[in-house]
Design a protein around this motif. Structure first.
Motif, PDB file in Angstrom:
ATOM      1  N   SER A  88      -0.051   3.624  -7.742  1.00  0.00           N
ATOM      2  CA  SER A  88      -0.283   3.804  -9.183  1.00  0.00           C
ATOM      3  C   SER A  88       0.303   2.695 -10.036  1.00  0.00           C
ATOM      4  O   SER A  88      -0.183   2.410 -11.129  1.00  0.00           O
ATOM      5  CB  SER A  88       0.334   5.129  -9.626  1.00  0.00           C
ATOM      6  N   GLY A  89       1.402   2.106  -9.554  1.00  0.00           N
ATOM      7  CA  GLY A  89       2.137   1.135 -10.393  1.00  0.00           C
ATOM      8  C   GLY A  89       2.928   1.794 -11.497  1.00  0.00           C
ATOM      9  O   GLY A  89       3.421   1.115 -12.402  1.00  0.00           O
ATOM     10  N   THR A  90       3.068   3.119 -11.425  1.00  0.00           N
ATOM     11  CA  THR A  90       3.753   3.829 -12.520  1.00  0.00           C
ATOM     12  C   THR A  90       4.912   4.708 -12.056  1.00  0.00           C
ATOM     13  O   THR A  90       5.557   5.339 -12.900  1.00  0.00           O
ATOM     14  CB  THR A  90       2.751   4.732 -13.276  1.00  0.00           C
ATOM     15  N   THR A  91       5.160   4.804 -10.770  1.00  0.00           N
ATOM     16  CA  THR A  91       6.199   5.720 -10.282  1.00  0.00           C
ATOM     17  C   THR A  91       7.581   5.271 -10.765  1.00  0.00           C
ATOM     18  O   THR A  91       8.003   4.138 -10.508  1.00  0.00           O
ATOM     19  CB  THR A  91       6.136   5.799  -8.744  1.00  0.00           C
ATOM     20  N   ALA A 113      -2.487  -0.759  -6.435  1.00  0.00           N
ATOM     21  CA  ALA A 113      -3.929  -0.674  -6.663  1.00  0.00           C
ATOM     22  C   ALA A 113      -4.283  -1.038  -8.092  1.00  0.00           C
ATOM     23  O   ALA A 113      -5.442  -1.337  -8.383  1.00  0.00           O
ATOM     24  CB  ALA A 113      -4.415   0.748  -6.362  1.00  0.00           C
ATOM     25  N   ASP A 114      -3.282  -0.974  -8.984  1.00  0.00           N
ATOM     26  CA  ASP A 114      -3.581  -1.150 -10.405  1.00  0.00           C
ATOM     27  C   ASP A 114      -2.597  -2.121 -11.064  1.00  0.00           C
ATOM     28  O   ASP A 114      -1.453  -1.749 -11.357  1.00  0.00           O
ATOM     29  CB  ASP A 114      -3.528   0.213 -11.109  1.00  0.00           C
ATOM     30  N   VAL A 127       0.463  -8.026  -5.345  1.00  0.00           N
ATOM     31  CA  VAL A 127      -0.670  -8.124  -4.428  1.00  0.00           C
ATOM     32  C   VAL A 127      -1.536  -6.910  -4.759  1.00  0.00           C
ATOM     33  O   VAL A 127      -1.083  -5.762  -4.637  1.00  0.00           O
ATOM     34  CB  VAL A 127      -0.216  -8.089  -2.953  1.00  0.00           C
ATOM     35  N   VAL A 128      -2.742  -7.156  -5.218  1.00  0.00           N
ATOM     36  CA  VAL A 128      -3.575  -6.075  -5.762  1.00  0.00           C
ATOM     37  C   VAL A 128      -4.639  -5.654  -4.738  1.00  0.00           C
ATOM     38  O   VAL A 128      -5.447  -6.469  -4.294  1.00  0.00           O
ATOM     39  CB  VAL A 128      -4.242  -6.526  -7.082  1.00  0.00           C
ATOM     40  N   LEU A 129      -4.591  -4.379  -4.393  1.00  0.00           N
ATOM     41  CA  LEU A 129      -5.598  -3.803  -3.485  1.00  0.00           C
ATOM     42  C   LEU A 129      -6.448  -2.818  -4.286  1.00  0.00           C
ATOM     43  O   LEU A 129      -6.540  -1.628  -3.972  1.00  0.00           O
ATOM     44  CB  LEU A 129      -4.903  -3.088  -2.315  1.00  0.00           C
ATOM     45  N   PHE A 142      -5.357   3.978   0.202  1.00  0.00           N
ATOM     46  CA  PHE A 142      -4.547   2.889  -0.355  1.00  0.00           C
ATOM     47  C   PHE A 142      -3.364   2.607   0.571  1.00  0.00           C
ATOM     48  O   PHE A 142      -3.069   1.452   0.896  1.00  0.00           O
ATOM     49  CB  PHE A 142      -4.035   3.193  -1.774  1.00  0.00           C
ATOM     50  N   ALA A 143      -2.709   3.675   0.997  1.00  0.00           N
ATOM     51  CA  ALA A 143      -1.498   3.520   1.806  1.00  0.00           C
ATOM     52  C   ALA A 143      -1.806   2.834   3.135  1.00  0.00           C
ATOM     53  O   ALA A 143      -1.114   1.893   3.542  1.00  0.00           O
ATOM     54  CB  ALA A 143      -0.877   4.888   2.043  1.00  0.00           C
TER      55      ALA A 143
END
Ligand SMILES: O=P(O)(O)OC[C@H]1O[C@](O)(CO)[C@@H](O)[C@@H]1O
Length: 296
Positions: A88-91, A113-114, A127-129, A142-143
């Protein structure tokens, strides 16, 4: 019943791993370099992938690699760089650890991912997936795609793993498995992270009672809860005598040593969805869980 989002995302993993392999060379300069002392952090699923990567990196001789739940980072220790994994990029815990490390001058790279999230402030590089992002709350592709990328970065050829993942999504789930009243997942080395992730998936998607241990720990207590109607699922190499130990107490042993362990995780993800549906639960709406946990 129409296919859940989670089931569709599980089925798409082999393609995502191939895409990860395609971008590995371009990402190599941002990922941990050989010889560096590295810490890897994440929460939940991302922490378990961190653990698997740490074990693989040490095994590959690339350098000391420790994995921590982001909330438990030992700030007194010195690392050359820190890798964060966060879909998420937010945890919150990941962002707090990254921000504090950066302000102490430790380089932080995040796999996410974001990129349009607060992680861009908590890491020096990303590194963006995004191609592996998910609509589901429960993480699957994703994981595994992050771990696939890291395996390629360590020099692994994932051709067999990708083929095994395709097998894993079409293979029948073991019909002999009981209704998964209780499942104990075991692993050793890098597969211990996979065992923990399989156990989490069953809890998250299916509200199931699961446990996970390093394989050789099974005899040191967990054997006590195995019995008829309960399953022991081993990822990777089977410890000597395990099959006999499980049989002696009437449990069911599940082990697919013919599959790459990451592909065997795909089977465990599918089992989680199957158990959820058998219980009348919607795997896309896990109880008490949100897509990412943001603390106030
Ligand atoms: O990778 P992220 O976005 O930081 O999120 C971690 C979250 O993902 C989950 O695995 C959800 O499936 C939770 O365990 C955890 O809260």
């Amino acid at each position: 019943m129409s296919e859940s989002l989670t089931a569709a995302e599980i089925a798409s993993q082999a393609d995502c791993w191939l895409r990860a392999a395609d971008i590995a060379a371009a990402a190599a300069g941002r990922l941990p370099q050989r010889g560096e002392r590295v810490a890897v952090v994440g929460c939940g699923t991302s922490w378990f992938m961190a653990q698997s990567y740490a074990a693989l990196r040490e095994q590959a001789g690339h350098g000391v690699t420790d994995a921590f739940a982001a909330s438990e980072f030992p700030f007194g220790r010195t690392y050359d760089s820190v890798l964060a994994i966060t879909r998420s990029g937010t945890t919150t815990e990941v962002l707090r650890a990254g921000t504090r490390l950066r302000s102490a001058g430790v380089p932080v790279v995040a796999i996410t991912a974001d990129p349009h999230t607060p992680v861009q402030e908590a890491a020096d590089q990303l590194v963006v997936l995004d191609f592996a992002d998910e609509r589901s709350v429960v993480q699957t592709r994703f994981a595994t795609t992050a771990l696939a990328l890291l395996r390629v970065h360590l020099g692994e050829d994932l051709t067999a793993a990708v083929a095994d993942a395709r097998t894993a999504v079409t293979a029948d789930l073991p019909g002999a498995l009981p209704a998964a009243e209780q499942t104990t997942f075991l692993g050793t080395g890098w597969t211990y992270g996979l065992a923990q992730e399989a156990a989490l998936k069953m809890r998250e998607a299916a509200g199931a009672w699961t446990e996970s241990y390093p394989a050789m720990e099974y005899r040191h207590g967990p054997v006590s809860i195995t019995g008829p109607g309960r399953t022991v699922w081993a990822f990777g190499a089977l410890p000597p005598g395990l099959a006999d130990d499980v049989a002696a107490v009437g449990g069911t042993l599940e082990a697919r040593q013919d599959l790459d362990p990451l592909a065997d995780l795909v089977r465990a993800q599918r089992l989680a969805v199957a158990v959820a549906e058998r219980k009348g639960l919607d795997p896309d709406r896990p109880r008490n869980l949100t897509r990412s946990v943001v603390l106030g």
